[in-house]
Each structure stands twice: as structure tokens, then as C-alpha cells.
Scaffold this motif. Structure first.
Motif, PDB file in Angstrom:
ATOM      1  N   UNK A 118       0.824  -1.208   0.000  1.00  0.00           N
ATOM      2  CA  UNK A 118       0.000   0.000   0.000  1.00  0.00           C
ATOM      3  C   UNK A 118       0.861   1.261   0.000  1.00  0.00           C
ATOM      4  N   UNK A 119       1.932   1.238   0.737  1.00  0.00           N
ATOM      5  CA  UNK A 119       2.830   2.401   0.731  1.00  0.00           C
ATOM      6  C   UNK A 119       3.428   2.628  -0.661  1.00  0.00           C
ATOM      7  N   UNK A 120       3.779   1.527  -1.315  1.00  0.00           N
ATOM      8  CA  UNK A 120       4.328   1.635  -2.667  1.00  0.00           C
ATOM      9  C   UNK A 120       3.292   2.201  -3.637  1.00  0.00           C
ATOM     10  N   UNK A 121       2.038   1.740  -3.513  1.00  0.00           N
ATOM     11  CA  UNK A 121       0.968   2.244  -4.384  1.00  0.00           C
ATOM     12  C   UNK A 121       0.756   3.745  -4.141  1.00  0.00           C
ATOM     13  N   UNK A 122       0.755   4.153  -2.884  1.00  0.00           N
ATOM     14  CA  UNK A 122       0.542   5.561  -2.563  1.00  0.00           C
ATOM     15  C   UNK A 122       1.651   6.433  -3.136  1.00  0.00           C
ATOM     16  N   UNK A 123       2.902   5.981  -3.010  1.00  0.00           N
ATOM     17  CA  UNK A 123       4.027   6.759  -3.528  1.00  0.00           C
ATOM     18  C   UNK A 123       3.964   6.845  -5.052  1.00  0.00           C
ATOM     19  N   UNK A 124       3.695   5.709  -5.708  1.00  0.00           N
ATOM     20  CA  UNK A 124       3.675   5.693  -7.179  1.00  0.00           C
ATOM     21  C   UNK A 124       2.526   6.537  -7.716  1.00  0.00           C
ATOM     22  N   UNK A 125       1.337   6.423  -7.124  1.00  0.00           N
ATOM     23  CA  UNK A 125       0.221   7.234  -7.619  1.00  0.00           C
ATOM     24  C   UNK A 125       0.435   8.712  -7.329  1.00  0.00           C
ATOM     25  N   UNK A 126       1.112   9.038  -6.208  1.00  0.00           N
ATOM     26  CA  UNK A 126       1.417  10.435  -5.931  1.00  0.00           C
ATOM     27  C   UNK A 126       2.351  11.018  -6.962  1.00  0.00           C
ATOM     28  N   UNK A 127       3.365  10.235  -7.356  1.00  0.00           N
ATOM     29  CA  UNK A 127       4.293  10.700  -8.389  1.00  0.00           C
ATOM     30  C   UNK A 127       3.604  10.805  -9.750  1.00  0.00           C
ATOM     31  N   UNK A 128       2.712   9.836 -10.026  1.00  0.00           N
ATOM     32  CA  UNK A 128       2.026   9.843 -11.315  1.00  0.00           C
ATOM     33  C   UNK A 128       1.046  11.000 -11.420  1.00  0.00           C
ATOM     34  N   UNK A 129       0.494  11.426 -10.273  1.00  0.00           N
ATOM     35  CA  UNK A 129      -0.503  12.488 -10.277  1.00  0.00           C
ATOM     36  C   UNK A 129       0.067  13.812 -10.747  1.00  0.00           C
ATOM     37  N   UNK A 130       1.334  14.059 -10.486  1.00  0.00           N
ATOM     38  CA  UNK A 130       1.965  15.336 -10.889  1.00  0.00           C
ATOM     39  C   UNK A 130       2.665  15.225 -12.242  1.00  0.00           C
ATOM     40  N   UNK A 131       2.497  14.108 -12.929  1.00  0.00           N
ATOM     41  CA  UNK A 131       3.134  13.955 -14.245  1.00  0.00           C
ATOM     42  C   UNK A 131       2.468  14.871 -15.272  1.00  0.00           C
ATOM     43  N   UNK A 132       3.253  15.473 -16.143  1.00  0.00           N
ATOM     44  CA  UNK A 132       2.728  16.418 -17.132  1.00  0.00           C
ATOM     45  C   UNK A 132       2.078  15.710 -18.316  1.00  0.00           C
ATOM     46  N   UNK A 133       2.323  14.423 -18.471  1.00  0.00           N
ATOM     47  CA  UNK A 133       1.782  13.724 -19.629  1.00  0.00           C
ATOM     48  C   UNK A 133       0.362  13.240 -19.472  1.00  0.00           C
ATOM     49  N   UNK A 134      -0.261  13.438 -18.320  1.00  0.00           N
ATOM     50  CA  UNK A 134      -1.622  12.976 -18.063  1.00  0.00           C
ATOM     51  C   UNK A 134      -2.618  14.075 -18.367  1.00  0.00           C
ATOM     52  N   UNK A 135      -3.764  13.638 -18.809  1.00  0.00           N
ATOM     53  CA  UNK A 135      -4.856  14.588 -19.007  1.00  0.00           C
ATOM     54  C   UNK A 135      -5.485  14.897 -17.641  1.00  0.00           C
ATOM     55  N   UNK A 136      -6.382  15.876 -17.645  1.00  0.00           N
ATOM     56  CA  UNK A 136      -7.016  16.265 -16.392  1.00  0.00           C
ATOM     57  C   UNK A 136      -7.874  15.136 -15.825  1.00  0.00           C
TER      58      UNK A 136
END
Length: 542
Positions: free
Chosen positions: A178-196
């Protein structure tokens, strides 16, 4: 106190009545009755003293019941075999001493010994057996209770070790993931390549993983020592409360693109902790199952505050055309079973099943408080299979019966003691039957002996009238019994003076006077081989 007073009064009345009917004086009767009443009242405090005094009093009176009661109490209350034996021996000596003063014949002595055995020894042994049996049962009760406490302690220790092991495994495995999922999704959330829209979905995943970590911390705390960490409770409060937690679940599901709505009715009321947590889990399980099995279907979450309970339901519609209706996610198949157990422990119940339009409905009914009349568990939800409730009309309402846990140590001990009690009753009944059989044999023998003695000591008035003075001694003695009986020992030497140098034979008449305290005596005196005198007179019994 009422029972002891009634017993003392009854013994005094019986003894006084017997003494008065035998012709004793009123003062003697009152003194004996008062003494027996006092001894009966103090027999529990002074068992040995009362036993000895009862032996002397019963030998001197016509009652005899005080000795039985005193022997029963002495057998139960005198501690030590030697002290009890000494008390019964002293009572026997007092009993025999009084009897020897009144009658010294061998038959009378033997009869008095037998009478003491029946009236004192048998009740004393029976009372002692009863007292020892009660002491043994009390010791077994204490010993069994101690063993049950020790067994419960060992079981608690074993459960605690297993819970700590499970908590450690959950912390090491799930916590890391769960900690790994939280860290990875947190990093992915600020990625510039994702749409809103993608960034919003990733944010929902991150929040869900963080909430799962908070709940995991709370569960691990419960498994370790049975208490919940205060910090974990505060962090997970929003997810575990009925109002805030269900609102968060619905908002998260809506943010993920699901058509879900929340419906409320009634005035909100607080629930107990088990019911509160069960309501949250029902909504959580219902949304999860709808996501897995009816993706894209409309979902309605309802919170209905009724008069005595909260109704929580999750209803999803049929799978829309082009939607996924499979079970792509990993499923353990234990969600609904766990929900039913949670609701049962909270005093409620859970029902699930398909609806008419092709959808599925999961609903739970949870009482506001725990107590009589609020348990809503049906017979089908009773995992321990309790016996059916009493039908109306049997004197109590349905559901009023106490619930018996077969695993409860108190019920287990009750079953053990019932078996031991039945065996003890069988042994006691067997001993009682043997004693009664022995007493019956002794009674038959005593009655037979008494008839023999009466034949030796009594004659019919017609026989007395048929004998004439001057008849030879041999002819007269052939018509008369020997007279060698303890029944005639009390009349020898009484009545008119015997002729000088004559040998007299005193016999009792079978036709006694109306006064039970007096006997009719026929006396035959012989001299020189002939009957020289026959006399009829009445003597008083002593």
C-alpha cells in the motif's frame, strides 16, 4: 428459623403427648417437652452435647424422635471421625444406662441396642455421608472452575500470539504494498503527460491507498493487543463513520466516473461501534461488488433511519449494453459471509439477492442500541444454531429465552455436574434402598420376636377361669406358658403378697384394661405339687 421453630414445637408436642398418655404427671410432661424443644433448637450449635442428652432423654421418655434428628445433625456437623465416634458412644452409654435402670433382662438390652442402631447410628451415618458428599462436590466445583480459568488463560495467550503473528504478516506485506501504491500514484498524479481526467482518477487511487493504509494500521493495532491506536482512529474516522465515511465512499465512486447517488431518510441517530462499522462495511462491499460484477450500472446507496434500526442498502441496476459483467478482479468469495457475521454480532442481519429489473441488492438492518428486544437476527443467520424460541402461549414471549453458548465454560461445567449429580443420586438411592431393606428385615424379625415373647408371657382369660385350685402342678403347667419373657419381668413381685413357701408364676392377660398404663396379671402359686392359689390383679407399668 421458621422451620427450626416448627420442628422443635413438633418434637416437644409429640413427646409431651406420649408422656401424658402413659399417665405421667403434668409437671414431668412439661419439663420433658421443654427440654426437648431447647435441645432441638441448639442442636446445630452443640451437636455432640445434644446427641448425648437426646440419648438419655429418649430412653427416659416415650418419644424417641429427638434422637433421630440429633443423630442426623451430629453426623453432619461433628468434625473428625474420632470425635464423632466418641459422641455416639457417649450417647449410646447414656441410652443404655437409662434402659438398664428400668429393665435388665437380656432381651430388653438386645432390643434397646437394636433400637439405638436404627434411631441414631443409621441417621448419623446418612448425615455424615450427605455432608461429605456436599464437601466433595464443592471441592470439585472449585477445582473445575480453576481448571476452566487456566484453560481460558492458555486459550487467550494462544489467540494473542496468533493475532500478533497475523498482524506482523499484514504489516510486513500489505503495508509495504500500500505504501508503494501511494508513492507511485502520488508521483504519477503530478506527471505532465496525463490529461485532467486521468490525473483526477489517479488522485482517487492515491486517496484510496492512503485510506487503506490508515485502516490497516487500525486493524493491526486491534490484532496486536485488542486496542486501536488513537492516531489511526483519528486518521480513519472519516472512512469508518456512517455519515462521513459513506459520503466519502460515494464521492470517491462518483469521482471515478460511476453513476452513484446517496439517498437519506429519517432523523439521523447514533449507533454503537459494531453497528457503525458494519454499516460502513455494507456500503463498501456493495460498491465493490457493483464495480466488479456490473461495471457501468447505476448504483443507489440508501441510509434509512427507521424507528428502531438503521437500514443500509446498496442497489445496482442491470449491466448496460456494452458494459462489463465479468469478475475480472481477484475475489475471495468471503465478503458477504463476513458481512453477515458482522451484522449478527451487532444484533442485526444482512440480506442480499437479485432484483426484478436484473440488478442486485445488498441490504442490512442494524439496531441503534444493544439490549433485549433489539436483536434482529433470524434463525437463518444464527451461526451457532440455537434452539427454537418458545411458542406464544407458553408463558413467555418469543425471544425471551436465554441464549446458551455451547462453548461457554459455565455451560460445560453445568453438563459435567449434571452427570456427576445423577450418578451421586443413583448411589445415594442405592444406599437408601439397602438401609430401608435392612430396616424392613429388622422390623420383621422384631415383630416375630415380640409375638414369641407374648406367647410366653400371656394367657387368655378363659384359660385362667378353667383352672381350679387343688389341681396338680404338672396339669396346670401344661396349660400355661413358661412365663420366661422380658414382658413379665416388670410384674414380678407386685400385687398381693405371695403365700409363704410357695412358687408363683405371673402371666399377663390378653385382655388388658382400658388404661394403656396398666396390665392385668394372672398369678398361680404352687406348693407341694399342687396349685394352692390363683389371683387376678392389675398393676401399673413402670
Amino acid at each position: 428459623m421458621v422451620g427450626e421453630t416448627a420442628l422443635a414445637a413438633g418434637l416437644a408436642l409429640l413427646t409431651g403427648s406420649a408422656e401424658y398418655l402413659t399417665g405421667e404427671g403434668l409437671l414431668r410432661t412439661l419439663l420433658f417437652a421443654l427440654a426437648i424443644a431447647v435441645l432441638s433448637l441448639v442442636r446445630r450449635t452443640l451437636p455432640a452435647t445434644v446427641l448425648i442428652a437426646a440419648g438419655a432423654l429418649d430412653a427416659a421418655t416415650s418419644g424417641g424422635l429427638l434422637l433421630i434428628v440429633a443423630a442426623w445433625s451430629a453426623g453432619r456437623r461433628i468434625k473428625g471421625v474420632l470425635r464423632a465416634s466418641a459422641a455416639f458412644t457417649a450417647s449410646f452409654v447414656a441410652f443404655e444406662a437409662i434402659n438398664l435402670v428400668e429393665n435388665r433382662s437380656a432381651v430388653a438390652i438386645a432390643f434397646s441396642v437394636l433400637l439405638f442402631l436404627v434411631m441414631a447410628v443409621v441417621p448419623g451415618i446418612t448425615g455424615r455421608y450427605w455432608s461429605q458428599r456436599r464437601a466433595l462436590m464443592r471441592t470439585l466445583h472449585e477445582r473445575n472452575a480453576q481448571l476452566l480459568r487456566e484453560r481460558q488463560m492458555i486459550a487467550r495467550q494462544a489467540r494473542m500470539r496468533e493475532r500478533q503473528r497475523i498482524a506482523q504478516d499484514m504489516h510486513d506485506s500489505l503495508g509495504h504494498q500500500l505504501a508503494l501504491i501511494a508513492v507511485q500514484t502520488g508521483a504519477l498524479e503530478v506527471s505532465r503527460g496525463l490529461s485532467e481526467q486521468q490525473r483526477e482518477a489517479v488522485g482517487v487511487l492515491r486517496e484510496a491507498s492512503v485510506a487503506a493504509m490508515h485502516e490497516l494500521r487500525a486493524v493491526v493495532g486491534v490484532l496486536k493487543d485488542g486496542t486501536v491506536d488513537d492516531g489511526a482512529v483519528e486518521e480513519a474516522r472519516a472512512e469508518s463513520g456512517v455519515v462521513a465515511g459513506i459520503d466519502g465512499l460515494v464521492e470517491s465512486a462518483a469521482a471515478a466516473g460511476t453513476d452513484v447517488r446517496l439517498v437519506r431518510s429519517g432523523e439521523p441517530r447514533p449507533l454503537g461501534a459494531p453497528a457503525d462499522h458494519a454499516a460502513y462495511r455494507i456500503v463498501q462491499e456493495g460498491l465493490t461488488n457493483a464495480f466488479k460484477h456490473a461495471s457501468g450500472a447505476r448504483i443507489a446507496v440508501g441510509l434509512y433511519y427507521e424507528a428502531d434500526s438503521l437500514v443500509v442498502e446498496v442497489v445496482n441496476g442491470p449491466v448496460p449494453k456494452g458494459g462489463a459483467a465479468g469478475t475480472a478482479a481477484v475475489s475471495g468469495g468471503q465478503g458477504l459471509t463476513g458481512l453477515r457475521e458482522r451484522a449478527r454480532l451487532a444484533g442485526g442481519m444482512v440480506r442480499s439477492g437479485p432484483v426484478e429489473d436484473g440488478g442486485f441488492r445488498l441490504a442490512g438492518v442494524l439496531p441503534y442500541g444493544a439490549g433485549p428486544g433489539t436483536t434482529l437476527v433470524g434463525a437463518g443467520d444464527d451461526l451457532r444454531q440455537q434452539p427454537p424460541a418458545t411458542a406464544p402461549g407458553d408463558g413467555q414471549r418469543v425471544g425471551d429465552e436465554p441464549v446458551i453458548d455451547p462453548l461457554d465454560p459455565r455451560e460445560e461445567f453445568k453438563n459435567i455436574m449434571s452427570v456427576r449429580r445423577s450418578r451421586g443420586c443413583l448411589v445415594g438411592c442405592g444406599v437408601g434402598l439397602l438401609i430401608l431393606a435392612g430396616l424392613a428385615v429388622l422390623a420383621v424379625l422384631g415383630v416375630g420376636k415380640l409375638f414369641d415373647e407374648m406367647k410366653k408371657a400371656s394367657i387368655d382369660p378363659g384359660v385362667y377361669r378353667s383352672i381350679t385350685v387343688g389341681t396338680s402342678e404338672d396339669a396346670v403347667r401344661k396349660k400355661l406358658p413358661s412365663g420366661e419373657s422380658f414382658l413379665t419381668s416388670g410384674v414380678k413381685g407386685k400385687g398381693p403378697a405371695e403365700p409363704a413357701g410357695a412358687q408363683c408364676l405371673s402371666l399377663l392377660s390378653t385382655d388388658s384394661p382400658d388404661d394403656i398404663d396398666r396390665d392385668r396379671v394372672y398369678r398361680f402359686c404352687f406348693k407341694g405339687g399342687k396349685l394352692i392359689e390363683k389371683r387376678e390383679f392389675v398393676v401399673r407399668n413402670d
